[in-house]
Design a protein around this motif. Sequence first.
Motif, PDB file in Angstrom:
ATOM      1  N   GLN A  52       9.693  -5.517  17.424  1.00 43.15           N
ATOM      2  CA  GLN A  52       9.939  -4.350  18.410  1.00 43.15           C
ATOM      3  C   GLN A  52      10.526  -4.987  19.506  1.00 43.15           C
ATOM      4  OE1 GLN A  52       8.832  -1.073  17.779  1.00 43.15           O
ATOM      5  NE2 GLN A  52       8.644  -1.959  15.682  1.00 43.15           N
ATOM      6  N   TYR A  86       4.870  -7.936  14.213  1.00 40.95           N
ATOM      7  CA  TYR A  86       5.397  -6.683  14.520  1.00 40.95           C
ATOM      8  C   TYR A  86       5.974  -6.402  15.847  1.00 40.95           C
ATOM      9  CZ  TYR A  86       5.355  -1.321  14.959  1.00 40.95           C
ATOM     10  OH  TYR A  86       5.822  -0.023  15.024  1.00 40.95           O
ATOM     11  N   ILE A  91       4.940  -2.990   6.832  1.00 44.91           N
ATOM     12  CA  ILE A  91       4.556  -2.237   7.779  1.00 44.91           C
ATOM     13  C   ILE A  91       4.222  -0.863   7.254  1.00 44.91           C
ATOM     14  CG2 ILE A  91       5.545  -0.824   9.883  1.00 44.91           C
ATOM     15  CD1 ILE A  91       7.469  -3.241  10.311  1.00 44.91           C
ATOM     16  N   GLU A  92       4.824  -0.687   6.110  1.00 44.70           N
ATOM     17  CA  GLU A  92       4.523   0.976   5.621  1.00 44.70           C
ATOM     18  C   GLU A  92       3.181   0.676   5.020  1.00 44.70           C
ATOM     19  OE1 GLU A  92       7.277   2.551   2.917  1.00 44.70           O
ATOM     20  OE2 GLU A  92       9.063   2.036   4.298  1.00 44.70           O
ATOM     21  N   THR A 151       8.144  -7.053   6.696  1.00 45.75           N
ATOM     22  CA  THR A 151       9.134  -6.486   6.273  1.00 45.75           C
ATOM     23  C   THR A 151       8.733  -4.948   6.529  1.00 45.75           C
ATOM     24  OG1 THR A 151       7.946  -6.171   4.296  1.00 45.75           O
ATOM     25  CG2 THR A 151       9.448  -7.942   4.338  1.00 45.75           C
ATOM     26  N   GLU A 152       9.599  -4.052   6.168  1.00 49.37           N
ATOM     27  CA  GLU A 152       9.508  -2.580   6.318  1.00 49.37           C
ATOM     28  C   GLU A 152       8.342  -2.127   5.377  1.00 49.37           C
ATOM     29  OE1 GLU A 152      10.309  -0.365   8.400  1.00 49.37           O
ATOM     30  OE2 GLU A 152      11.444  -1.968   9.595  1.00 49.37           O
ATOM     31  N   ASN A 153       8.364  -2.679   4.281  1.00 48.33           N
ATOM     32  CA  ASN A 153       7.389  -2.277   3.368  1.00 48.33           C
ATOM     33  C   ASN A 153       5.962  -2.698   3.803  1.00 48.33           C
ATOM     34  OD1 ASN A 153       6.656  -1.561   0.400  1.00 48.33           O
ATOM     35  ND2 ASN A 153       6.111  -3.467   0.010  1.00 48.33           N
ATOM     36  N   ASN A 162       0.527   0.820   7.680  1.00 46.27           N
ATOM     37  CA  ASN A 162       0.276   2.124   8.575  1.00 46.27           C
ATOM     38  C   ASN A 162      -0.422   2.925   7.530  1.00 46.27           C
ATOM     39  OD1 ASN A 162       1.700   1.646  10.800  1.00 46.27           O
ATOM     40  ND2 ASN A 162       3.677   2.370   9.860  1.00 46.27           N
TER      41      ASN A 162
END
Length: 95
Positions: free
Chosen positions: A59, A55, A71-72, A67-69, A75
């Motif tokens: 950044q 991550y 990270i989601e 992946t964005e998935n 989170n």
Amino acid sequence: NKVGFEWECRHIQPWERSYEELVKFVEEFGHTRVPAKFPQNLPLGNWVRKQRSKYKKLQKEGSSSITENQIELLNKIGFEWECYKILGKNQMRNP
């Protein structure tokens, strides 16, 4: 095969399996700060550290293997992307 090549790396866990293990950790301990040498699951602390590293790279450099998935999902369970120096045996300071 004949030369003894190991085709499957059994010690490498798929991302989803490690994520589920982290979810269980959160359910038990209430946070995502897995100790580096967590006795009940030694690979989990390393996996968590790698997620933070990936991550941070995303950044900083704009690209990473996370992946964005992923990270989601992290989170969603309250993943703490930054942890600071250990204050005590089981305590870490949050940003």
